[in-house]
Motif scaffolding. Sequence first.
Motif, PDB file in Angstrom:
ATOM      1  N   ALA A   1      35.987  42.200  34.503  1.00 60.87           N
ATOM      2  CA  ALA A   1      37.365  41.969  34.921  1.00 60.87           C
ATOM      3  C   ALA A   1      38.137  43.267  34.728  1.00 60.87           C
ATOM      4  O   ALA A   1      38.296  43.740  33.600  1.00 60.87           O
ATOM      5  N   TYR A   2      38.596  43.851  35.831  1.00 61.86           N
ATOM      6  CA  TYR A   2      39.340  45.097  35.777  1.00 61.86           C
ATOM      7  C   TYR A   2      40.827  44.825  35.954  1.00 61.86           C
ATOM      8  O   TYR A   2      41.237  43.773  36.434  1.00 61.86           O
TER       9      TYR A   2
ATOM     10  N   ALA B   1      34.676  42.561  42.889  1.00 62.39           N
ATOM     11  CA  ALA B   1      34.801  41.270  42.224  1.00 62.39           C
ATOM     12  C   ALA B   1      35.565  41.410  40.911  1.00 62.39           C
ATOM     13  O   ALA B   1      36.350  40.522  40.543  1.00 62.39           O
ATOM     14  N   GLY B   2      35.359  42.510  40.206  1.00 65.19           N
ATOM     15  CA  GLY B   2      36.060  42.725  38.950  1.00 65.19           C
ATOM     16  C   GLY B   2      37.550  42.935  39.148  1.00 65.19           C
ATOM     17  O   GLY B   2      38.365  42.495  38.334  1.00 65.19           O
TER      18      GLY B   2
ATOM     19  N   GLY C   1      40.301  40.065  37.520  1.00 64.43           N
ATOM     20  CA  GLY C   1      41.097  40.522  36.400  1.00 64.43           C
ATOM     21  C   GLY C   1      42.489  39.916  36.348  1.00 64.43           C
ATOM     22  O   GLY C   1      42.815  38.980  37.095  1.00 64.43           O
ATOM     23  N   PRO C   2      43.351  40.459  35.501  1.00 64.63           N
ATOM     24  CA  PRO C   2      44.706  39.919  35.340  1.00 64.63           C
ATOM     25  C   PRO C   2      45.573  40.064  36.580  1.00 64.63           C
ATOM     26  O   PRO C   2      46.604  39.396  36.693  1.00 64.63           O
ATOM     27  N   GLY C   3      45.172  40.913  37.527  1.00 63.31           N
ATOM     28  CA  GLY C   3      45.918  41.060  38.778  1.00 63.31           C
ATOM     29  C   GLY C   3      45.423  40.142  39.879  1.00 63.31           C
ATOM     30  O   GLY C   3      45.728  40.373  41.059  1.00 63.31           O
ATOM     31  N   HIS C   4      44.682  39.102  39.520  1.00 65.09           N
ATOM     32  CA  HIS C   4      44.038  38.208  40.495  1.00 65.09           C
ATOM     33  C   HIS C   4      44.974  37.816  41.648  1.00 65.09           C
ATOM     34  O   HIS C   4      44.629  37.957  42.831  1.00 65.09           O
TER      35      HIS C   4
END
Length: 332
Positions: free
Chosen positions: A22-23, A220-221, A225-228
């Motif tokens: 998750a970036y 995918a990362g 991540g928190p910016g989904h």
Amino acid sequence: MLRSLSVAALAALLGGSASAAAYGPELQGFRYPYPLQQFRFNSQGQTMKMAYMDVRPQGAGNGQAIVLLHGKNFCGATWEASIAALAGAGWRVIVPDQIGFCASTKPPHYQYSFQQLAQNTMALLQKAGVTKVALLGHSTGGMLATRFALMYPQAVSHLVMVNPIGLEDWKALGVPYRSVDQWFERELKLTADSVRSYEKSTYYMNRWKPAYEKWVDMLAGLNAGPGHQIVAWNSALIYDMIYTQPVVHEFPNLKVPVTLMIGDGDSTAIGSDIAPPELKAKLGNYKVLGKEAAKKIPQAHLIEFPNMGHAPQMEDPEAFHRALLQALDTPR
């Protein structure tokens, strides 16, 4: 042994079932091949940060600069091998992540157009002190490179397009329209497995290499991540731009030398997944589309890579870069 493997490598060994990393919303945590810089500017009443790499030539250099424009499901980082090949041949290589993509700003509200992205790119070049460049655009980057060359022909020495999408006008052909909201819902569902499955069949003609896993992990990362939400929203806006703003009809207006580099096994076409079967069967035929595009462009040279998919620069880097450097060095 398994402790030292990355998530992406482990996914490759397990057949692609492991979760991606998750970036951050600007790809924080993903490693770029060269140092990233930030170009800050104002656009549409908002402060933007455009991430870019500016790689100097090895040795004395040839005094020329080239700009590499990434595709929709790619980032500047995916040009890794091309940057090395071009810098090694004496080029200054400038590689931006466009606004809305990868390591750059994902604005909550933005009127996306290829004209706006071209203008942003020109502002970056002015900041970098570059007045004339060769352009290398892949996939959606080919559409952007075309628009840039149409807007700023005096600034372009050579336009190279690698499997550009938009060689056909999907809306004119009858491909159903997806609203931004529908694209958004679709993008929210993106996973490593869905990315990998699509890329296997379209980008690499089912010739998968473990090295491709890091690009699956990258996409995918970013989405996981928190910016989904904001990542998916910008992706939806960009897909709407791609569908509604074809450049193919303006190919005859290009006034710069053009090289088309086409993996002729490609079948990429926006919206083909919801097109009627009889239409879907006709879309994305790059073996035909590349030749048709070359006929429309006044100063076009076509290079075909038989049985390769959407990304020949990654599928066979050695053959691709040999052909690219020869094209760039040939007076036209």
